[in-house]
Design a protein around this motif. Sequence first.
Motif, PDB file in Angstrom:
ATOM      1  N   GLY A  61      -5.145   1.633  -2.398  1.00 18.96           N
ATOM      2  CA  GLY A  61      -4.813   1.756  -0.986  1.00 18.96           C
ATOM      3  C   GLY A  61      -3.430   2.344  -0.793  1.00 18.96           C
ATOM      4  O   GLY A  61      -2.680   2.522  -1.751  1.00 18.96           O
ATOM      5  N   THR A 115       0.858  -4.476  -0.518  1.00 20.91           N
ATOM      6  CA  THR A 115       0.097  -5.646  -0.968  1.00 20.91           C
ATOM      7  C   THR A 115      -0.210  -5.544  -2.461  1.00 20.91           C
ATOM      8  O   THR A 115      -0.217  -6.554  -3.168  1.00 20.91           O
ATOM      9  N   GLN A 116      -0.415  -4.317  -2.938  1.00 23.22           N
ATOM     10  CA  GLN A 116      -0.694  -4.155  -4.369  1.00 23.22           C
ATOM     11  C   GLN A 116       0.531  -4.486  -5.217  1.00 23.22           C
ATOM     12  O   GLN A 116       0.421  -5.103  -6.285  1.00 23.22           O
ATOM     13  N   SER A 152      -9.381  -3.526  -1.936  1.00 30.74           N
ATOM     14  CA  SER A 152      -8.365  -3.119  -0.966  1.00 30.74           C
ATOM     15  C   SER A 152      -7.928  -4.376  -0.230  1.00 30.74           C
ATOM     16  O   SER A 152      -8.739  -5.031   0.434  1.00 30.74           O
ATOM     17  N   TYR A 153      -6.679  -4.716  -0.355  1.00 29.90           N
ATOM     18  CA  TYR A 153      -6.137  -5.943   0.246  1.00 29.90           C
ATOM     19  C   TYR A 153      -5.205  -5.494   1.362  1.00 29.90           C
ATOM     20  O   TYR A 153      -4.163  -4.892   1.105  1.00 29.90           O
ATOM     21  N   THR A 154      -5.611  -5.763   2.585  1.00 30.90           N
ATOM     22  CA  THR A 154      -5.047  -4.989   3.691  1.00 30.90           C
ATOM     23  C   THR A 154      -4.759  -5.815   4.941  1.00 30.90           C
ATOM     24  O   THR A 154      -5.367  -6.871   5.153  1.00 30.90           O
ATOM     25  N   THR A 171      -6.992  -2.451  -7.897  1.00 30.96           N
ATOM     26  CA  THR A 171      -6.652  -2.406  -6.476  1.00 30.96           C
ATOM     27  C   THR A 171      -6.380  -0.957  -6.068  1.00 30.96           C
ATOM     28  O   THR A 171      -6.042  -0.119  -6.916  1.00 30.96           O
ATOM     29  N   ASN A 207      -1.122  -1.167   2.364  1.00 29.11           N
ATOM     30  CA  ASN A 207      -1.990  -1.576   1.255  1.00 29.11           C
ATOM     31  C   ASN A 207      -1.382  -1.224  -0.096  1.00 29.11           C
ATOM     32  O   ASN A 207      -1.886  -1.650  -1.143  1.00 29.11           O
ATOM     33  N   ILE A 233      -7.146   2.497   4.345  1.00 32.41           N
ATOM     34  CA  ILE A 233      -7.507   1.393   3.453  1.00 32.41           C
ATOM     35  C   ILE A 233      -7.618   1.874   2.016  1.00 32.41           C
ATOM     36  O   ILE A 233      -7.100   1.253   1.098  1.00 32.41           O
TER      37      ILE A 233
END
Lengths: 539, 75
Positions: A59, A66-67, B46-48, A57, A63, B74
């Motif tokens: 960002g 979220t990681q 990328s989890y956004t 992952t 972001n 991102i």
Amino acid sequence: MDTLTDYGYIVAVVQVRGCGASFGTRKVVASRQEAQDGAYVVEYLASQPWCDQNVMTAGQSYNGQTQLGILSRKPAHLRAAYIGKTDLNRYDGWVRNGIPRAFGSRPDIDWGKTREEQEAVLERLVQETVPVDADPERQLLREAISEHLRNGSQVTAQREYNWRDSECPYFEGSFWDALSASTYLQDINASGAVVYLDGGVLDVFRRDTILLYHNLTLPKKLIIGPWDHIRPKLDPEPRFEILRLAEHVLKGVENGIMEEPPLTLRVMEYDFQNHRYSGPGTGYYRKENSWPLWEGRRDVFYLSPESRNGILFAGGTGKENVPAAVLSAAQPEMSGIVYPVVYGISSGVETDDLLADPERGACSRGMNFLTDPYPEDIEYIGHPFADISFTVLDAGEMPAPLDVDVFVMLSDFDPETGQAFQFCSGWMRSSLRTPIGTPSYDFLGLPWHDCRKGDNEYLETGGTYSLQIDLLPVFYRIRKGHRLLLTVTCSLDRTYYAGREICEMSPGTAAPVISFCTGGDKPCCLILPNIYADKPENT
Amino acid sequence: MEKNYNGRKQTHTYLTMPDGTRLSCVLFMPLKDGKEPEVPLPVILSYTAYECLYYAAGPDGTVSSRQGQISTWIL
């Protein structure tokens, strides 16, 4: 993006529920639902025939959150995470020392109040958002965005949940604990992934990035680059570090990334001629094994009422210019500096030059203190502190209970151009000044303020109060001939400072008058780390 | 490090979560001379909460084309 695909990486961008073309609702930032979904997505991607079962992952900011959520769910095929500019504990990242930040609104949707307004917003979003390939008529997209009507508001939460133990209807228990990666640290550290953190010398979350690094027990690295939170990242661009990590962890390339010292720190200096802080002539990188660096000494600068340096800052239309007082290694005689509190200051923590707005800027409406010109270049790397003591002379027309916020900003002042560049800041709500409680994670020995309901010790007229503010970490070189500028205010743009609501609703309300203490047993002073003084040979 | 690819293919689909909620997923697949990879590759996710795709204005000011863009927000 091209960099990553050219080197043989599939890039997947997945939007959390309640955002963009995704269905669902997003009640809060960094929810456990987001973490659960993210871990599911990792495993889904790993199971596809085009994936070699290795997922990383990457960002920054949201972001990064979220990681951390995904890591806490320990998906089996997550090999590495490149996490930029985010916080470990959301309360400490966003409501620092009791003062909420008034930004972070980007994923929020303002739906308006009436049904007509909501329909208009829905229509706009349906037109602006790109639908999935199989939905050219946007029927699915309209359904998806309609579900976002039930989203919560991130900014409202930050404004209303002022205490670490604030609760909201969405959770059982503390709002901030539920959303903070520090709550799930044990699981994050059990994920088995390699973590590369990036922070910026000017990023508002740089203290949090360092704390995150310090609390991870995974294989880890940290780079602090010449970056802030928003503007383009150069020298290097983070994508090249993402690629280096991916090459090593996902493809097994021996590029030395995990053998080199784990910390890469940029020491920056501002280029006043070209107005930039990355690129040639703006600093250098140093490799280190641990943080903080060895400190031979802490240099103390005292705030003095004298204004013998003769420097005046513009006071704005119809107002006299503002003399800059002295910031000196010599402790002054006991005295006081009277400051009628000014609300509505236009400068923020990301304002480069606090002198830029003579009408409402921090230098025009705050108190300024300048050192003599530096006889040689000096670097400050580490955690500075500001000890600020003041007496309340007059509460003004502010309703009880009385509170005053204190903001401290450090700038590099270039006498040649007459410009300043802000490189450090810190703040504290006076009623939460007493260090109370035990940190819920390793806080590097910095002063800990629980900031729970009932901790506030409000102010009274005639009372004297002392605050020790740990400022954001610095990585800065001041050039020979330049001066260090310290600015103190009691309001700052993009924060929910004490008194803001009243002064915005009733602009004529008389603000408090305080007197900063100089000399005596509670002198106002700035304490800076000095990594070069008295340095032993083998350090 | 080896650059083995010189193009990419963009697809935008929904992924379905265990509770039935569908999430937007934009996939950028490397291409070599227009052809998809012959072997499985690693994935960078990328989890956004932010947009990945947007509509860009053309030279004449008309907003029409769909663009895939990974911003610094991102990655």
